[in-house]
Design a protein around this motif. Sequence first.
Motif, PDB file in Angstrom:
ATOM      1  N   PHE A 153       2.917 -25.692  -4.386  1.00 47.38           N
ATOM      2  CA  PHE A 153       2.440 -24.661  -3.460  1.00 47.38           C
ATOM      3  C   PHE A 153       0.970 -24.369  -3.739  1.00 47.38           C
ATOM      4  O   PHE A 153       0.463 -24.611  -4.833  1.00 47.38           O
ATOM      5  CB  PHE A 153       3.199 -23.344  -3.673  1.00 47.38           C
ATOM      6  N   ARG A 154       0.318 -23.794  -2.737  1.00 47.74           N
ATOM      7  CA  ARG A 154      -0.994 -23.203  -2.909  1.00 47.74           C
ATOM      8  C   ARG A 154      -0.867 -21.753  -2.472  1.00 47.74           C
ATOM      9  O   ARG A 154      -0.326 -21.475  -1.391  1.00 47.74           O
ATOM     10  CB  ARG A 154      -1.996 -23.959  -2.031  1.00 47.74           C
ATOM     11  N   ARG A 155      -1.337 -20.808  -3.282  1.00 50.10           N
ATOM     12  CA  ARG A 155      -1.265 -19.389  -2.910  1.00 50.10           C
ATOM     13  C   ARG A 155      -2.593 -18.993  -2.273  1.00 50.10           C
ATOM     14  O   ARG A 155      -3.643 -19.142  -2.904  1.00 50.10           O
ATOM     15  CB  ARG A 155      -0.973 -18.513  -4.143  1.00 50.10           C
ATOM     16  N   ILE A 156      -2.517 -18.505  -1.040  1.00 48.80           N
ATOM     17  CA  ILE A 156      -3.771 -18.188  -0.347  1.00 48.80           C
ATOM     18  C   ILE A 156      -4.047 -16.691  -0.261  1.00 48.80           C
ATOM     19  O   ILE A 156      -5.131 -16.288   0.135  1.00 48.80           O
ATOM     20  CB  ILE A 156      -3.824 -18.829   1.060  1.00 48.80           C
ATOM     21  N   ASP A 157      -3.049 -15.876  -0.636  1.00 51.33           N
ATOM     22  CA  ASP A 157      -3.280 -14.431  -0.615  1.00 51.33           C
ATOM     23  C   ASP A 157      -2.144 -13.741  -1.365  1.00 51.33           C
ATOM     24  O   ASP A 157      -1.130 -14.377  -1.694  1.00 51.33           O
ATOM     25  CB  ASP A 157      -3.319 -13.919   0.834  1.00 51.33           C
ATOM     26  N   ASN A 158      -2.329 -12.454  -1.631  1.00 50.20           N
ATOM     27  CA  ASN A 158      -1.269 -11.608  -2.187  1.00 50.20           C
ATOM     28  C   ASN A 158      -0.942 -10.503  -1.207  1.00 50.20           C
ATOM     29  O   ASN A 158      -1.816 -10.046  -0.457  1.00 50.20           O
ATOM     30  CB  ASN A 158      -1.712 -10.977  -3.520  1.00 50.20           C
ATOM     31  N   CYS A 159       0.322 -10.062  -1.231  1.00 56.51           N
ATOM     32  CA  CYS A 159       0.762  -8.995  -0.329  1.00 56.51           C
ATOM     33  C   CYS A 159       1.681  -8.053  -1.124  1.00 56.51           C
ATOM     34  O   CYS A 159       2.892  -8.284  -1.201  1.00 56.51           O
ATOM     35  CB  CYS A 159       1.499  -9.607   0.865  1.00 56.51           C
ATOM     36  N   PRO A 160       1.119  -7.006  -1.745  1.00 54.96           N
ATOM     37  CA  PRO A 160       1.961  -6.101  -2.550  1.00 54.96           C
ATOM     38  C   PRO A 160       2.892  -5.271  -1.660  1.00 54.96           C
ATOM     39  O   PRO A 160       2.499  -4.845  -0.571  1.00 54.96           O
ATOM     40  CB  PRO A 160       0.947  -5.186  -3.254  1.00 54.96           C
ATOM     41  N   SER A 161       4.114  -5.056  -2.117  1.00 51.50           N
ATOM     42  CA  SER A 161       5.002  -4.142  -1.388  1.00 51.50           C
ATOM     43  C   SER A 161       4.426  -2.731  -1.503  1.00 51.50           C
ATOM     44  O   SER A 161       3.943  -2.361  -2.566  1.00 51.50           O
ATOM     45  CB  SER A 161       6.426  -4.194  -1.953  1.00 51.50           C
ATOM     46  N   PRO A 162       4.494  -1.929  -0.428  1.00 53.91           N
ATOM     47  CA  PRO A 162       3.850  -0.606  -0.466  1.00 53.91           C
ATOM     48  C   PRO A 162       4.731   0.472  -1.107  1.00 53.91           C
ATOM     49  O   PRO A 162       4.624   1.634  -0.748  1.00 53.91           O
ATOM     50  CB  PRO A 162       3.592  -0.294   1.018  1.00 53.91           C
ATOM     51  N   TRP A 163       5.615   0.104  -2.031  1.00 58.99           N
ATOM     52  CA  TRP A 163       6.554   1.048  -2.651  1.00 58.99           C
ATOM     53  C   TRP A 163       7.135   0.442  -3.928  1.00 58.99           C
ATOM     54  O   TRP A 163       6.943  -0.749  -4.184  1.00 58.99           O
ATOM     55  CB  TRP A 163       7.685   1.382  -1.676  1.00 58.99           C
ATOM     56  N   PRO A 164       7.856   1.235  -4.751  1.00 61.73           N
ATOM     57  CA  PRO A 164       8.532   0.671  -5.933  1.00 61.73           C
ATOM     58  C   PRO A 164       9.461  -0.463  -5.499  1.00 61.73           C
ATOM     59  O   PRO A 164      10.157  -0.342  -4.483  1.00 61.73           O
ATOM     60  CB  PRO A 164       9.337   1.847  -6.486  1.00 61.73           C
ATOM     61  N   CYS A 165       9.450  -1.576  -6.231  1.00 61.78           N
ATOM     62  CA  CYS A 165      10.064  -2.776  -5.660  1.00 61.78           C
ATOM     63  C   CYS A 165      11.572  -2.903  -5.842  1.00 61.78           C
ATOM     64  O   CYS A 165      12.269  -3.307  -4.916  1.00 61.78           O
ATOM     65  CB  CYS A 165       9.363  -4.020  -6.176  1.00 61.78           C
ATOM     66  N   PHE A 166      12.108  -2.578  -7.016  1.00 59.03           N
ATOM     67  CA  PHE A 166      13.542  -2.782  -7.239  1.00 59.03           C
ATOM     68  C   PHE A 166      14.263  -1.459  -7.508  1.00 59.03           C
ATOM     69  O   PHE A 166      13.766  -0.609  -8.254  1.00 59.03           O
ATOM     70  CB  PHE A 166      13.787  -3.705  -8.445  1.00 59.03           C
TER      71      PHE A 166
END
Length: 284
Positions: free
Chosen positions: A175-188
Amino acid sequence: MKQVNIGGVPEHFNLAWYLTLKNGEYKDQGINLRWHDYHGGTGAMCKALREGEIDIAVILTEGIIKDIIAGNPSKIVQTFIETPLIWGVHVANDSSYKTVEDLKGTKAAISRYGSGSHLMAYINAENNNWDLEKDLDFEVIKNLDGAVEGLTEGMADYFLWEKFTTKPLVDNGVFRRIDNCPSPWPCFVIAVRDGFIKDQKNDLKTILEIINNTTQEFKDIPSIDKTIANRYEQKLEDVQEWLSITEWSQNLIDEKTIMNVQKELFNLNIIPKIIDYNELIFRL
């Protein structure tokens, strides 16, 4: 001894569960806690909760909220990871796509409808001001192995998955990672079937006490970074970076956060309505 079934993704976030199981801490309290790996992620766990295959799930916040609103007879009893999940936006290594803007209108690989990879594709689209009707298309690939095949063979164009889990595939040139996208809240969060809460509340309290004692001190466990790196085949510096930005929680998710998640999902047409906080949580 009472048997209790719990599910989660086989990723570094859940190592604390493995350690407490290995130490026999639940058995010492008369509980035979059986861990089940769900490579298909949140969508697969929602199905397992509905069908009674598992009693407890360590599951993505947005995914379980969506499924409870859709009729899953479960409740959130606690936040597990307080910090957001950092989703990487991945393409095949030899793909012609270089930026997120290049992906507009192409096909996203998702593990299944209602999964984290599905919901976060919407968040990513919204972040980039795409038309949610016209610019999103999906290909169901079931799990990470399916994503490797799907992107490599051109069945899908991009894939959102937790960036540290996919880092070895990026390092290996898959894979190549082209960006990050954080979840806008606590994840789990930790979600539990209503029937289990009703019938085995004391066992649930015991299980949470044990795991919370471990997560409170997780970062202080000697050589925990090396343990994670070896077990999950990750580079030590990646694990150390992940540990530095990840915080566990021992508390119930608060109303403001739950309402923020629901508002976001509602605005994206992922849920049909916003429901009361107390319909989504259970206070032990």
